[in-house]
Design an enzyme around this catalytic site. Structure first.
Site, PDB file in Angstrom:
ATOM      1  N   LEU A 263      40.608  32.872  37.964  1.00 33.68           N
ATOM      2  CA  LEU A 263      40.365  34.289  38.173  1.00 33.68           C
ATOM      3  C   LEU A 263      41.126  35.162  37.193  1.00 33.68           C
ATOM      4  O   LEU A 263      40.848  36.333  37.045  1.00 33.68           O
ATOM      5  CB  LEU A 263      40.806  34.666  39.590  1.00 33.68           C
ATOM      6  CG  LEU A 263      39.793  34.338  40.689  1.00 33.68           C
ATOM      7  CD1 LEU A 263      40.392  34.630  42.034  1.00 33.68           C
ATOM      8  CD2 LEU A 263      38.526  35.144  40.489  1.00 33.68           C
ATOM      9  N   ARG A 264      42.123  34.536  36.548  1.00 30.78           N
ATOM     10  CA  ARG A 264      42.968  35.347  35.690  1.00 30.78           C
ATOM     11  C   ARG A 264      42.164  36.012  34.582  1.00 30.78           C
ATOM     12  O   ARG A 264      42.464  37.133  34.186  1.00 30.78           O
ATOM     13  CB  ARG A 264      44.082  34.476  35.104  1.00 30.78           C
ATOM     14  CG  ARG A 264      45.381  35.225  35.037  1.00 30.78           C
ATOM     15  CD  ARG A 264      46.505  34.347  34.597  1.00 30.78           C
ATOM     16  NE  ARG A 264      47.329  33.940  35.714  1.00 30.78           N
ATOM     17  CZ  ARG A 264      47.706  32.693  35.934  1.00 30.78           C
ATOM     18  NH1 ARG A 264      47.296  31.739  35.142  1.00 30.78           N
ATOM     19  NH2 ARG A 264      48.469  32.415  36.946  1.00 30.78           N
ATOM     20  N   GLY A 265      41.161  35.318  34.114  1.00 33.14           N
ATOM     21  CA  GLY A 265      40.329  35.869  33.054  1.00 33.14           C
ATOM     22  C   GLY A 265      39.667  37.161  33.478  1.00 33.14           C
ATOM     23  O   GLY A 265      39.722  38.167  32.768  1.00 33.14           O
TER      24      GLY A 265
END
Lengths: 326, 570
Positions: A263-265
């Site tokens: 999810l960091r992207g």
């Protein structure tokens, strides 16, 4: 240390400059990783940006031991810029027992490390890929949490450590593990310009700066001021920039299309788009903002096929085109 | 007499230029040359003001020794903090010599580089000229961070001291005629040649990408002009700067149309002395500069460039973690007496324990605990050595092209894992008449992929040469504290002897001898027989090598990778 080279006087390298400006507007983006050879102006750019920022409140910068007299409310200091040398030990990075005072006076005191000094500013690491893994882990952990916790040698200290982490490295000299790479917010690839005009311009400016740093800085003063204003305006506006649902959906689609892990992207893509919108004085995030920061935010998160030669940037651009066409 | 300037002359010239602008030029890297290097050091030292310090820094220097720190012994004796000055600060205004620079750790180099960049230690200004002495063999080079920041690189290994000269006086003679000068206040005369454009264009043509290089070249040209007593840079100065600064950094031949440059002898340098009169004031054509630059490059550099490779050491990988006994991480071992510095950490409890019995004797009152230097204990850890997997791949005509492709695939798969496991991979290919290290130990996927893509095939099978090269690399790795592991991929049919002759009997004999030497060196190995119909030679070689024998006539990359991983894990 002498004067820093003016940020606006750096020839080309627009992507790197953009990434640094975004990180300056919203430090929560999680740092910038710069890939490139030596002598491409990486550290010059970071140093220049730190020198460019207006002095900050002394209470928010550096390390203030517990119980010490806090600095006066109006005192200001230059934005810290800390260079983390290759081969720095864990002690120097996180801080350690102050040997001097422990042995000399028998007092148990904390000697702040580089993380404490970088608080409120920039921490620059040249050749991140050659740094020992446990130090990189530690750095990224602190950068994410904004707090340095020291529990060692009978010391128990915690202090704020909020900084923009800027790493640089040359992929030819060793890869950075993917799990570490993922923790950097943005990544850029820098290359020396290959046209004569730019190269001549670089040499001219370096030379002019070297001979008369003051006069050179003076001649760039007005464009430097403009950049400062942009950053200040961006910082003030960033929390108010709206992110329409359609844009969130677009960011998510893009991440799925290129196969960015985690999810960091998406989070970074969203934050970076917002910072860019703020930087440009837009009230809400538009498609164009996402398209411009997508390579920066996603390029280093793509799972790479061992035998796949296609560059990450190309894959992102293709996905963007597909989305635009759909 | 027009002679190509000897590299000693170049080195002495570089020393002179460094003396004029030590801060701007950083210093010199001298490769090889034995006693001649002392001449250069002496020349630089002599050209500096009297009493300029000259310090040698050993390659194993620690951080405190370099930039200063707490003098523990004095601190303990006096009961108050005593700081010691680092050797870099002590050398302010003088010369720092770095012997065995090729063995210097990346950390030390980074610290020196930081001091050169900032021109200061702890806020106090430090002005240095650095002379790095490189005794390295082929694959070794000083750390790139240092190489990048020193303007000159000069190879003295081909150079001999002139017979007439008495050591030690050479430098003095050459220096005597040159009183100290400075570049301050020099202006580029707009009517004269435009050194900035010429240098930028030359750097571009030679594939020198770092922005530092042309800046160094410009400063060198300016210093050269000052040395000659001129107030503007002229064509000689530019040529000198190109030769000394840009030439050694070249990564490609300029895209000019001169064919066959490597076989033809380089053209003699232009006769600058004559042309000086007319040339000054007019633009130097770029190709004249380029031709001059190429003319002065050492032959081996030209050959390397023609082969499409960069200068020696420019892309060498220097991974972290070259130590086996680690002072900072790994499994803890017992504490040991020692002084905590250079990354060694104090073990407080053990130190107190060591000091405790003596307190009654030492204590003269109710002061703090009295700790002496002998009481200090440091922590030790043991880290597992890194592994280096060396692939020795038979790229001869008898090993079919398809097989080679599979070997490449297996290398890539291993490498993809290696960078997660922090292991390194190297690749040696043998074909034709010799073996070649195509990929020095690296963790870089980018680089490996590029090398593998270009791996040529065809020719004879110089098996002995391949095995010897693999063993040399393995032993070098062991010397650096890594655990080498050898993967030999071949059909075992040696037909080229070490001297390149195609005598099958001798080739086989030599291959067996090379295999036995590997066995005696106790290097872990696996022998993969890629022959379509495995024959006894392969098994015999594997036995001599003490290697696991794996006949994989129809191996694909994945199967090969699995087999190697299984053997390595065992």
């Amino acid at each position: 240390m002498g004067k820093a080279f003016p940020f606006s006087a750096i020839v080309g390298q627009d992507e790197m400059k953009l990434a640094l400006l975004i990180a300056a507007v919203d430090p929560r983006i999680g740092g910038v990783m710069v890939f490139g050879d030596r002598g491409t102006g990486k550290s010059t750019a970071v140093r220049a940006l730190a020198a460019l920022l207006p002095p900050m409140s002394a209470a928010l910068a550096g390390f203030h031991p517990e119980g010490a007299v806090p600095p006066p409310a109006k005192a200001t200091v230059p934005v810290p810029f800390v260079d983390l040398p290759l081969g720095a030990t864990e002690d120097r990075v996180v801080g350690a027992l102050d040997l001097e005072r422990a042995l000399g006076a028998g007092v148990k005191a904390f000697e702040p490390g580089l993380l404490a000094r970088a608080n409120g500013g920039f921490l620059y690491i040249d050749e991140v890929n050659l740094l020992e893994d446990h130090i990189v882990d530690l750095l990224l952990d602190v950068a994410a949490s904004g707090e340095n916790v020291v529990e060692r040698e009978g010391l128990s200290v915690r202090h704020p450590a909020r900084f923009v982490l800027v790493g640089s490295g040359n992929p030819e000299e060793g890869e950075l593990r993917p799990q570490l790479l993922d923790r950097f917010g943005l990544s850029v690839e820098v290359r020396t310009p290959q046209d004569l005009a730019s190269r001549v311009e670089i040499l001219k400016r370096c030379d002019a700066f070297e001979r008369t740093p003051e006069a050179f800085a003076e001649s760039w003063h007005s464009s430097e001021k403009k950049t400062v204003k942009r950053i200040a305006r961006g910082r003030a506006a960033v929390s108010a920039v709206a992110v329409p649902d359609a844009m969130l959906a677009r960011a998510a689609q893009l991440c799925m299309a290129v196969g960015a892990d985690g999810l960091r992207g998406e989070l970074t893509l969203m934050r970076a788009s917002r910072a860019l919108a703020a930087l440009e004085g837009a009230g809400s995030v538009a498609t164009e903002h996402i398209a411009r920061v997508a390579p920066l935010a996603l390029r280093h998160r793509l799972r790479r096929g061992v035998l796949d030669e296609t560059g990450s940037t190309v894959r992102i651009e293709r996905a963007l085109e597909d989305l635009a066409a759909a | 007499m027009i002679a190509k300037p000897s590299s000693l002359d170049d080195a002495l010239m570089a020393a002179r230029l460094c003396a004029i602008d030590s801060v701007g030029l950083g210093g010199i890297i001298l490769r090889g040359g034995g006693d001649l290097r002392d001449e250069v050091v002496a020349a630089l030292h002599a050209a500096l003001p009297d009493n300029a310090p000259l310090r040698r820094i050993p390659a194993h220097v620690d951080g405190d020794g370099l930039v200063g720190g707490l003098d523990l012994t004095a601190t303990l004796a006096l009961g108050r903090p005593v700081r010691q000055r680092g050797v870099l600060a002590a050398a302010d205004g003088g010369v720092v010599v770095l012997p065995m620079a090729e063995r210097m750790s990346g950390a030390t180099a980074a610290q020196i580089a930081a001091v050169l960049d900032a021109g200061a230690v702890d806020g106090a200004s430090v002005r240095l000229a650095v002379i790095a002495l490189d005794d390295g063999v082929e694959e070794e080079a000083p750390p790139a961070a240092l190489v990048e920041r020193l303007a000159f690189r000069i190879d003295l290994s081909e150079c001999r001291l002139p017979d007439a000269a008495v050591p030690g006086t050479l430098a003095e003679q050459r220096m005597a005629a040159h009183p100290p000068v400075s570049t301050s206040g020099m202006e580029d005369d707009p009517a004269a040649i435009d050194p900035i454009t010429i240098l930028a264009a030359t750097a571009l043509a030679l594939g020198v990408d770092s922005a530092r290089a042309p800046v160094f070249a410009l400063r060198a040209a300016r210093a050269a002009a000052a040395l000659a007593g001129r107030s503007t840079i002229d064509s000689d100065d530019v040529l000198l700067a190109v030769r000394l600064v840009l030439g050694p950094r070249a990564t490609r031949l300029p895209p000019t149309s001169e064919p066959d440059r490597t076989t033809a002898p380089p053209p003699p340098p232009p006769e600058n002395n004559e042309s000086e009169g007319e040339q000054t004031g007019s633009d130097l054509p770029e190709d004249v500069i380029l031709a001059a630059a190429l003319a002065t490059l050492p032959r081996d550099v030209l050959e390397r460039l023609a082969l499409g490779r960069g200068p020696r050491g420019s892309t060498r990988s220097r991974g972290a973690g070259e130590r086996r006994k680690s002072a900072v991480r790994g499994r803890p071992l017992s504490a040991r007496a020692g002084v905590p510095r250079g990354g060694l950490r104090l073990s407080l409890i053990d130190t107190l324990r060591a000091a405790a019995p003596w307190q009654a004797l030492r204590d003269r009152g109710n002061g703090p605990i009295r700790i002496r230097r002998d009481d200090l204990r440091i922590r030790r850890f043991e880290a597992r050595a890194e592994t280096l997997t060396i692939f020795a791949v038979d790229a001869s005509g008898s090993a079919a092209a398809a097989r080679l492709a599979e070997a490449k695939g297996a290398v890539e798969l291993l490498l993809a894992q290696a960078y997660v496991k922090r292991a390194q991979v190297a690749l040696i290919a043998f074909r034709g008449t010799a073996a070649e290290v195509l990929l020095p130990p690296t963790r870089s996927l980018t680089r490996a992929r590029r090398v593998l893509a270009d791996l040529p095939g065809g020719g004879g099978t110089p098996l002995a040469a391949g095995l010897d090269a693999a063993r040399a690399l393995a032993e070098a790795a062991r010397g650096r504290g890594r655990t080498p592991f050898l993967v030999v991929l071949t059909d075992g049919r040696a037909n080229i002897a070490l001297d390149g002759s195609a005598v099958r009997a001798r080739a086989e004999q030599e291959a067996e001898l090379a295999a036995r030497t590997i066995g005696q060196a106790r290097i872990g190995a696996v022998f993969i027989d890629t022959a379509a119909r495995p024959r006894p030679e392969g098994a015999r070689l594997a036995l001599a090598m003490g290697a696991r024998y794996l006949p994989l006539p129809r191996a694909d990359a994945a199967a090969m990778h699995r087999a190697i991983a299984a053997v390595q894990a065992a």
